[in-house]
Design an enzyme around this catalytic site. Structure first.
Site, PDB file in Angstrom:
ATOM      1  CB  SER A   1      -0.851   0.026   1.227  1.00  0.00           C
ATOM      2  OG  SER A   1      -0.141   0.131   2.235  1.00  0.00           O
ATOM      3  CE  LYS A   2       3.226   2.275   4.884  1.00  0.00           C
ATOM      4  NZ  LYS A   2       2.649   3.283   5.735  1.00  0.00           N
ATOM      5  CG  ASP A   3       3.854   0.714  -4.708  1.00  0.00           C
ATOM      6  OD1 ASP A   3       4.877   0.562  -4.209  1.00  0.00           O
ATOM      7  OD2 ASP A   3       3.489  -0.141  -5.459  1.00  0.00           O
TER       8      ASP A   3
ATOM      9  CB  ALA B   1       6.130   6.179  -2.547  1.00  0.00           C
TER      10      ALA B   1
ATOM     11  CB  THR C   1       7.450   3.700   3.271  1.00  0.00           C
ATOM     12  OG1 THR C   1       6.146   3.380   3.943  1.00  0.00           O
ATOM     13  CG2 THR C   1       7.436   5.204   2.773  1.00  0.00           C
TER      14      THR C   1
END
Length: 346
Positions: free
Chosen positions: A47-49, A52, A79
């Site tokens: 989910s950190k895409d 970012a 992340t």
């Protein structure tokens, strides 16, 4: 006539629009319907895409980031990978301060993606000069032309999920969900997603998953930071020893804590029952659902969405290693290794 396949200009165009999958086997004795938002379908496998790309493009739009600049971040791994991936495509240098609790798999991935990695001791106070928070701040000061993402205290962390994850879940469930379950680390995922969903329907129950050894649950209940709550735990990317401003505690209805051991076993169970090879934090989220079911949280009308944030490939040396599980004392007479033995043909 054969339909032409769409060609993407780069991998960043694949971020978001992750699938919602019904959980059938692991929840077969539960009340209600359960759906998983599978964030490992993002190109960076987490989910950190979303944050970012969103934060970096906002910095570009505002003129904060310029070609050749360096991006610096504090990360437990996911992340950092996403930032390294975005940096490659956009032409930035990447420096990451990583917790020593992060798996070797994650650290090796970060190095492979061209990031300069500083591994910092996990079990020190947040204001210790060796903590990954303080190391990232120092690196930012030392590197001219650098931008510090600072996901724990960056409101754009929330906004990224408010603009993407929340609307996706609302549309995928046709607005019928009754519960959102998500782990809370920086708090951006649960806060941004919940903000959008509660604007559509304020009756949706939002429940955060916390770790034993973290301060988040007690802070939510008392608004008091209790350092006596803090002690070492193994789950990565979940819980905190500080209070991130990227967590909107007012929008979260309840927190529930899960153990390292239960979360590890539940992650492995998801692989065996649903064919979902997911991360340690995903196991924690599913374990939270199990405990909520036991507490009577759900009924036959419940439509529950759980966010599974990352992929199991980042935990091969941890929860998917029988040796590591054995070393942690996670196998006993009740919970023995359930993976199939390897047979070597000579």
């Amino acid at each position: 006539m054969v339909e032409k396949k769409k060609v993407y200009d780069n991998i960043l165009q694949l971020i978001g629009d992750t699938p919602l999958v019904r959980l059938s086997s692991i929840t077969k004795k539960f009340s209600g319907d359960f759906f998983a938002k599978i964030e490992s379908f993002n190109p960076g496998h987490s989910s950190k895409d979303r944050i970012a790309l969103f934060i970096i493009e906002e910095a570009e739009r505002k003129g904060i980031l310029k070609p050749g600049d360096t991006i610096i971040e504090t990360t437990s791994g996911n992340t950092g990978f996403s930032i390294a991936m975005v940096s490659i495509i956009k032409g930035y240098k990447c420096i990451l301060a990583v917790s020593s609790k992060s798996s070797n798999d994650k650290i090796d991935m970060l190095k492979t993606m061209g990031a300069k990695v500083y591994v910092c001791p996990a079990h020190v106070p947040a204001d210790d000069s060796r903590s990954y928070y303080e190391v990232a701040k120092r690196l930012h000061q030392e590197n001219e032309g650098s931008v510090y993402i600072n996901q724990y205290f960056n409101e754009l962390n929330i906004e990224a999920h408010y603009k993407t994850t929340g609307p996706e879940i609302w549309n995928q469930t046709e607005g019928q969900l009754t519960h959102l379950i998500a782990c809370s680390g920086t708090g951006g995922t649960i806060s941004g997603t919940a903000k959008f969903l509660k604007e559509q329907n304020p009756n949706i129950r939002v429940i955060g998953i916390d770790a034993f050894g973290s301060v988040l649950k007690k802070f939510h209940e008392t608004r008091a930071f209790d350092k006596d709550e803090i002690y070492p735990y193994r789950i990565e990317g979940l819980g905190k020893n500080l209070i991130p401003s990227a967590t909107d505690f007012d929008i979260i209805d309840e927190f529930i804590k899960v153990t390292d051991e239960d979360s590890a076993h539940t992650a492995r169970e998801l692989a065996r029952t649903e064919g979902l090879f997911l991360g340690y934090t995903s196991g924690a989220a599913m374990q939270g659902i199990k405990q909520l079911q036991e507490q009577g949280e759900f009924d036959e009308n419940s439509k529950v969405v759980v966010i599974f944030p990352d992929h199991g490939s980042r935990y091969m040396s941890k929860i998917y290693s029988d040796d590591w599980m054995e070393a942690q004392g996670f196998f006993d007479s009740k919970r023995e290794a359930e993976s199939q033995p390897i047979e070597i043909i000579k």
